[in-house]
Design an enzyme around this catalytic site. Structure first.
Site, PDB file in Angstrom:
ATOM      1  N   LYS A 179       0.959  -1.310   0.169  1.00  0.00           N
ATOM      2  CA  LYS A 179      -0.144  -0.159   0.068  1.00  0.00           C
ATOM      3  C   LYS A 179       0.620   1.254  -0.044  1.00  0.00           C
ATOM      4  O   LYS A 179       0.661   2.258  -0.692  1.00  0.00           O
ATOM      5  CB  LYS A 179      -1.064  -0.122   1.152  1.00  0.00           C
ATOM      6  CG  LYS A 179      -1.973  -1.135   1.126  1.00  0.00           C
ATOM      7  CD  LYS A 179      -3.127  -0.965   2.244  1.00  0.00           C
ATOM      8  CE  LYS A 179      -3.572  -2.499   2.186  1.00  0.00           C
ATOM      9  NZ  LYS A 179      -4.477  -2.911   1.157  1.00  0.00           N
TER      10      LYS A 179
ATOM     11  N   ALA B 180       4.072   1.965  -1.176  1.00  0.00           N
ATOM     12  CA  ALA B 180       4.658   2.131  -2.424  1.00  0.00           C
ATOM     13  C   ALA B 180       3.583   2.300  -3.773  1.00  0.00           C
ATOM     14  O   ALA B 180       3.679   3.188  -4.439  1.00  0.00           O
ATOM     15  CB  ALA B 180       5.435   0.715  -3.027  1.00  0.00           C
ATOM     16  N   ASN B 181       2.511   1.889  -3.397  1.00  0.00           N
ATOM     17  CA  ASN B 181       1.293   2.028  -4.402  1.00  0.00           C
ATOM     18  C   ASN B 181       1.043   3.425  -4.446  1.00  0.00           C
ATOM     19  O   ASN B 181       0.766   4.059  -5.498  1.00  0.00           O
ATOM     20  CB  ASN B 181       0.136   1.013  -4.315  1.00  0.00           C
ATOM     21  CG  ASN B 181       0.503  -0.627  -4.249  1.00  0.00           C
ATOM     22  OD1 ASN B 181       1.487  -0.879  -4.772  1.00  0.00           O
ATOM     23  ND2 ASN B 181      -0.569  -1.193  -3.942  1.00  0.00           N
TER      24      ASN B 181
ATOM     25  N   ASN C 250     -12.154   2.017   3.625  1.00  0.00           N
ATOM     26  CA  ASN C 250     -13.323   1.701   2.686  1.00  0.00           C
ATOM     27  C   ASN C 250     -14.377   1.039   3.794  1.00  0.00           C
ATOM     28  O   ASN C 250     -13.994   1.078   4.965  1.00  0.00           O
ATOM     29  CB  ASN C 250     -12.866   0.367   1.654  1.00  0.00           C
ATOM     30  CG  ASN C 250     -12.307  -0.695   2.321  1.00  0.00           C
ATOM     31  OD1 ASN C 250     -12.573  -1.171   3.665  1.00  0.00           O
ATOM     32  ND2 ASN C 250     -11.580  -1.378   1.565  1.00  0.00           N
TER      33      ASN C 250
ATOM     34  N   ASP D 217     -10.163  -5.097 -11.934  1.00  0.00           N
ATOM     35  CA  ASP D 217      -9.577  -5.606 -10.817  1.00  0.00           C
ATOM     36  C   ASP D 217      -9.619  -4.455  -9.683  1.00  0.00           C
ATOM     37  O   ASP D 217      -9.115  -3.013 -10.114  1.00  0.00           O
ATOM     38  CB  ASP D 217      -8.254  -5.903 -11.335  1.00  0.00           C
ATOM     39  CG  ASP D 217      -7.325  -6.348  -9.994  1.00  0.00           C
ATOM     40  OD1 ASP D 217      -7.793  -6.350  -8.919  1.00  0.00           O
ATOM     41  OD2 ASP D 217      -6.190  -6.483 -10.249  1.00  0.00           O
TER      42      ASP D 217
ATOM     43  N   ASP E 279      -5.535   2.673  -3.197  1.00  0.00           N
ATOM     44  CA  ASP E 279      -3.957   3.392  -2.976  1.00  0.00           C
ATOM     45  C   ASP E 279      -4.087   4.614  -4.007  1.00  0.00           C
ATOM     46  O   ASP E 279      -3.625   5.455  -4.065  1.00  0.00           O
ATOM     47  CB  ASP E 279      -2.853   2.128  -3.493  1.00  0.00           C
ATOM     48  CG  ASP E 279      -2.966   1.079  -2.195  1.00  0.00           C
ATOM     49  OD1 ASP E 279      -3.403   1.513  -1.257  1.00  0.00           O
ATOM     50  OD2 ASP E 279      -2.633   0.155  -2.649  1.00  0.00           O
TER      51      ASP E 279
ATOM     52  N   ARG F 223      -8.160  -1.672 -15.137  1.00  0.00           N
ATOM     53  CA  ARG F 223      -6.907  -2.454 -15.282  1.00  0.00           C
ATOM     54  C   ARG F 223      -6.581  -3.493 -14.194  1.00  0.00           C
ATOM     55  O   ARG F 223      -6.790  -3.242 -13.231  1.00  0.00           O
ATOM     56  CB  ARG F 223      -5.614  -1.516 -15.802  1.00  0.00           C
ATOM     57  CG  ARG F 223      -6.012  -0.635 -16.919  1.00  0.00           C
ATOM     58  CD  ARG F 223      -4.613   0.336 -17.135  1.00  0.00           C
ATOM     59  NE  ARG F 223      -4.545   1.248 -16.297  1.00  0.00           N
ATOM     60  CZ  ARG F 223      -4.884   2.821 -16.659  1.00  0.00           C
ATOM     61  NH1 ARG F 223      -5.341   2.911 -18.008  1.00  0.00           N
ATOM     62  NH2 ARG F 223      -4.724   3.674 -15.959  1.00  0.00           N
TER      63      ARG F 223
ATOM     64  N   GLY G 183      -4.064  -5.407 -11.645  1.00  0.00           N
ATOM     65  CA  GLY G 183      -2.641  -5.287 -10.796  1.00  0.00           C
ATOM     66  C   GLY G 183      -2.693  -4.021 -10.097  1.00  0.00           C
ATOM     67  O   GLY G 183      -3.818  -3.194 -10.037  1.00  0.00           O
TER      68      GLY G 183
HETATM   69  O1  RIB Z   1      -3.703  -2.112  -1.659  1.00  0.00           O
HETATM   70  C1  RIB Z   1      -3.280  -3.130  -2.452  1.00  0.00           C
HETATM   71  C2  RIB Z   1      -1.837  -3.661  -1.785  1.00  0.00           C
HETATM   72  O2  RIB Z   1      -2.218  -4.227  -0.678  1.00  0.00           O
HETATM   73  C3  RIB Z   1      -1.378  -4.750  -2.442  1.00  0.00           C
HETATM   74  O3  RIB Z   1      -0.367  -4.220  -3.582  1.00  0.00           O
HETATM   75  C4  RIB Z   1      -0.701  -5.769  -1.553  1.00  0.00           C
HETATM   76  O4  RIB Z   1       0.797  -5.745  -1.659  1.00  0.00           O
HETATM   77  C5  RIB Z   1      -1.316  -5.235  -0.404  1.00  0.00           C
HETATM   78  O5  RIB Z   1      -0.190  -4.461   0.349  1.00  0.00           O
END
Ligand code: RIB
Length: 315
Positions: free
Chosen positions: A41, A43-44, A184, A241, A247, A280, A282
């Protein structure tokens, strides 16, 4: 002015398996597609914010392994500053994700190196928190680390956005320093029990945050401030997805707030980013560009006010 954001959070490698439906306990399911991607979360959200035009510093930990190197390299490629991503002896964090045909997911996380990210990492990154306009953090790191990050950001006079994901119990003092709390519906329920969205938001806000946002998928978000609660509309898209949509939302919200946009407008813009991320597959691969979010936002605003000439973005 470029918005400046410090993200204190997790880094994972995601193993994502697409299946017809989510598995039941004790069941073996054959998947249709396997993907390995960059996630976590923290890094995203860092990549989401960088892709939307912010200067972003990441504070976190990776393992001394090939995955760790790949994660750092990937952040760099996305323009995220990585001098406070440290390496430790544990294996890098990993997430195991099932995604069904409707885009719903189920995630299990092995935190690994995330668990080595301690309060000293936050102290070491104080200079970054000083330079940033805003701290963005989540709950995949040890709680004392997240709570210290909130304190240091407060000491430095910065805005703080906490994503209550996954939902874990914070100490009473930590709730008070939060400017915007994002959860959420499921995370909100785990934190404050059952009830209608409005009640959940109210109960969360009573714990201390200035504002609470509960994300509701295509129904948008519910925003609760001192002036009351209202729904901020969402966008209907073809969902592939939902991984990483929260994030994308948090990264966008942070960028908008650090740019000085009003809260309700920031939430609407972030709703657009979250929706685009679901189209998308991923986590980081699915994060939208600035151009995409702006375009969708303009469409939403013009549809909303068609023939109107109204001021503001409230319903
Ligand atoms: O929010 C999605 C993320 O939750 C995923 O990328 C996974 O690594 C988890 O941390």
């Amino acid at each position: 002015m470029i918005p400046k954001i410090a993200v204190v959070g997790s880094l994972h490698v995601d193993l994502l398996l697409r299946t017809e439906r989510l598995p039941h306990p004790g069941e073996t399911l054959l998947g249709k597609e396997l993907r390995m991607g960059m996630g976590g979360k923290g890094a995203n959200q860092a990549v989401a914010a960088a892709r939307l035009g912010a200067k972003v510093w990441m504070v976190g930990r990776v393992g001394r392994d090939e995955y760790g190197k790949k994660m750092v390299e990937n952040l760099r490629r996305n323009g995220v500053e990585v001098s406070h991503v440290r390496v430790n002896g544990r294996p890098s964090g990993m997430a195991f994700i099932f995604v069904d045909r409707r885009g719903e997911n189920l995630i299990g996380v092995y935190p690994g190196a995330d668990e080595g990210c301690g309060v000293e990492d936050v102290e070491g990154a104080r200079s970054v928190l000083r330079k940033a306009d805003l701290l963005l953090t989540q709950l995949e790191l040890p709680l004392p680390t997240v709570e210290r990050a909130l304190e240091v950001a407060a000491e430095e006079g910065k805005k703080k956005v906490l994503n209550l994901a996954p939902s874990r119990p914070l100490s009473p003092g930590a709730w008070k320093g939060i400017d915007v709390l994002v959860a959420n519906e499921g995370e909100a329920r785990r934190a404050v029990g059952r009830g209608r969205v409005r009640d959940l938001a109210e109960r969360l806000r009573r714990k201390g945050p200035e504002a609470v946002v509960i994300t509701l998928g295509e129904r948008g978000s519910y925003l609760m401030t001192g002036e009351g609660g209202r729904r901020v509309e969402g966008v209907k898209v073809r969902v592939k997805d939902t991984t990483g949509a929260g994030d994308a939302f948090c990264g966008a919200l942070a960028v908008a707030l650090a740019s000085g946009r009003p809260l309700e407008e920031a939430v609407l813009w972030a709703n657009c980013a979250g929706a685009l991320a679901t189209t998308r597959v991923g986590a980081q691969e699915a994060l939208p560009s600035r151009e995409e979010v702006d375009r969708l936002f303009r469409r939403l605003v013009s549809e909303k006010f068609k023939g109107g000439g109204k001021e503001g973005l409230g319903p």
